[in-house]
Enzyme design. Structure first.
Site, PDB file in Angstrom:
ATOM      1  N   GLU A  51       0.946  -1.088  -0.093  1.00  0.00           N
ATOM      2  CA  GLU A  51       0.096   0.055  -0.079  1.00  0.00           C
ATOM      3  C   GLU A  51       1.060   1.131  -0.021  1.00  0.00           C
ATOM      4  OE1 GLU A  51      -2.410   1.713  -0.218  1.00  0.00           O
ATOM      5  OE2 GLU A  51      -4.384   1.098   0.599  1.00  0.00           O
ATOM      6  N   ASP A  52       0.479   2.247  -0.314  1.00  0.00           N
ATOM      7  CA  ASP A  52       0.927   3.583  -0.399  1.00  0.00           C
ATOM      8  C   ASP A  52       1.110   4.102   1.240  1.00  0.00           C
ATOM      9  OD1 ASP A  52      -1.698   4.103  -0.660  1.00  0.00           O
ATOM     10  OD2 ASP A  52      -1.706   5.442  -2.007  1.00  0.00           O
ATOM     11  N   ASP A  94      -3.929   5.234   6.412  1.00  0.00           N
ATOM     12  CA  ASP A  94      -4.533   6.438   7.307  1.00  0.00           C
ATOM     13  C   ASP A  94      -5.527   6.076   8.181  1.00  0.00           C
ATOM     14  OD1 ASP A  94      -5.114   9.176   7.260  1.00  0.00           O
ATOM     15  OD2 ASP A  94      -6.628   9.314   5.855  1.00  0.00           O
ATOM     16  N   PHE A 120      -1.575  16.046   4.751  1.00  0.00           N
ATOM     17  CA  PHE A 120      -1.935  15.490   3.492  1.00  0.00           C
ATOM     18  C   PHE A 120      -0.854  15.303   2.324  1.00  0.00           C
ATOM     19  CE2 PHE A 120      -4.011  14.733  -0.725  1.00  0.00           C
ATOM     20  CZ  PHE A 120      -4.751  13.592  -0.376  1.00  0.00           C
ATOM     21  N   ARG A 147       1.060  12.149  -8.650  1.00  0.00           N
ATOM     22  CA  ARG A 147       1.294  10.613  -8.566  1.00  0.00           C
ATOM     23  C   ARG A 147       2.917  10.470  -8.771  1.00  0.00           C
ATOM     24  NH1 ARG A 147      -2.943   7.573  -7.100  1.00  0.00           N
ATOM     25  NH2 ARG A 147      -4.836   8.145  -7.954  1.00  0.00           N
TER      26      ARG A 147
HETATM   27  P1  IMP Z   1      -7.821   4.778   4.975  1.00  0.00           P
HETATM   28  O1  IMP Z   1      -8.937   3.788   4.517  1.00  0.00           O
HETATM   29  O2  IMP Z   1      -8.102   5.960   5.375  1.00  0.00           O
HETATM   30  O3  IMP Z   1      -6.600   4.091   5.799  1.00  0.00           O
HETATM   31  O4  IMP Z   1      -7.409   5.501   3.386  1.00  0.00           O
HETATM   32  C1  IMP Z   1      -6.379   4.732   2.803  1.00  0.00           C
HETATM   33  C2  IMP Z   1      -6.417   5.418   1.309  1.00  0.00           C
HETATM   34  O5  IMP Z   1      -6.480   6.794   1.544  1.00  0.00           O
HETATM   35  C3  IMP Z   1      -5.027   5.370   0.881  1.00  0.00           C
HETATM   36  O6  IMP Z   1      -4.607   4.071   0.216  1.00  0.00           O
HETATM   37  C4  IMP Z   1      -4.887   6.716  -0.044  1.00  0.00           C
HETATM   38  O7  IMP Z   1      -5.202   6.487  -1.343  1.00  0.00           O
HETATM   39  C5  IMP Z   1      -5.650   7.466   0.674  1.00  0.00           C
HETATM   40  N1  IMP Z   1      -5.052   8.574   1.364  1.00  0.00           N
HETATM   41  C6  IMP Z   1      -4.869   8.636   2.845  1.00  0.00           C
HETATM   42  N2  IMP Z   1      -4.005   9.643   3.134  1.00  0.00           N
HETATM   43  C7  IMP Z   1      -3.653  10.288   2.100  1.00  0.00           C
HETATM   44  C8  IMP Z   1      -2.587  11.323   2.075  1.00  0.00           C
HETATM   45  O8  IMP Z   1      -2.116  12.024   2.566  1.00  0.00           O
HETATM   46  N3  IMP Z   1      -2.465  11.706   0.493  1.00  0.00           N
HETATM   47  C9  IMP Z   1      -3.041  11.001  -0.478  1.00  0.00           C
HETATM   48  N4  IMP Z   1      -3.821   9.905  -0.265  1.00  0.00           N
HETATM   49  C10 IMP Z   1      -4.284   9.700   0.852  1.00  0.00           C
HETATM   50 MG    MG Z   2      -3.880   3.428  -1.271  1.00  0.00          MG
END
Ligand code: IMP
Ligand code: MG
Length: 174
Positions: A97-98, A101, A150, A163
């Protein structure tokens, strides 16, 4: 108003850390084949760089889930946009994963993948925002823990932009 991107982690810092994680994964999976599951689109840049640095046999698959619109906040709704091509039965799955969050996306995804009969499922993320966690998720490999900002670059987008940045930057809207 146009946003500004400030460098948080340089290309050199990110490359060095990916090499370290690659070394660790190669050790941990010695004698095994690791099946990397990339979460598109954000995880793709990290996955390619990581895969090149893993010395045990690697296979790859891709999936796409959606939990975000053009906004910077998680909706909590997870939808499979593209599923994997291959079954996971008996495989050593490593989800790449990137960023983690809130943890909502990953929590849903990991449960779903575990139901498909893999030997094991682990999670590797380039970035982690621990302060933002809503759902508990066990992360096995983390590139960097970062503050609640962010970020973009290295696969991460703001409204589908940035990206392709070779570093991690913080988006400033002021
Ligand atoms: P989660 O379900 O809240 O953990 O969200 C995860 C996804 O939200 C990541 O795979 C990203 O695609 C997106 N995301 C969360 N934080 C960021 C950020 O700081 N920048 C860009 N995308 C984010
Ligand atoms: Mg992601």
């Amino acid at each position: 108003m146009a946003e500004r991107v400030d460098v948080l982690l340089t290309e050199e810092e990110v490359d060095k850390r990916i090499q370290e994680i690659g070394d660790q994964i190669s050790k941990d999976y010695a004698g095994k084949q690791v099946h990397l599951v990339c979460v598109l689109k954000g995880g793709s840049f990290f996955m390619c760089e990581l895969a090149k640095r893993i010395t045990v046999p690697v296979s790859l698959d891709f999936m796409s889930v959606s939990s975000y619109g053009g906004d910077t906040k998680s909706s909590g709704v997870v939808r499979i946009v593209k599923d994997l091509d291959e079954p996971l039965q008996g495989k050593h799955v490593l989800v790449v994963e990137d960023i983690v969050d809130s943890g909502r996306t990953l929590s849903y995804l990991l449960d779903m993948l575990r139901d498909r009969g893999p030997e094991d499922v682990k999670l590797c993320t380039l970035l982690d925002k621990p302060d933002r966690r809503v759902v508990d998720v066990k992360v096995d490999y983390t590139g960097f823990a970062i503050p609640d900002k962010f970020v973009v670059g290295y696969g991460l987008d703001y409204d589908q932009k940035y990206r392709n940045l070779p570093y991690i930057g913080v988006v400033n809207f002021d």
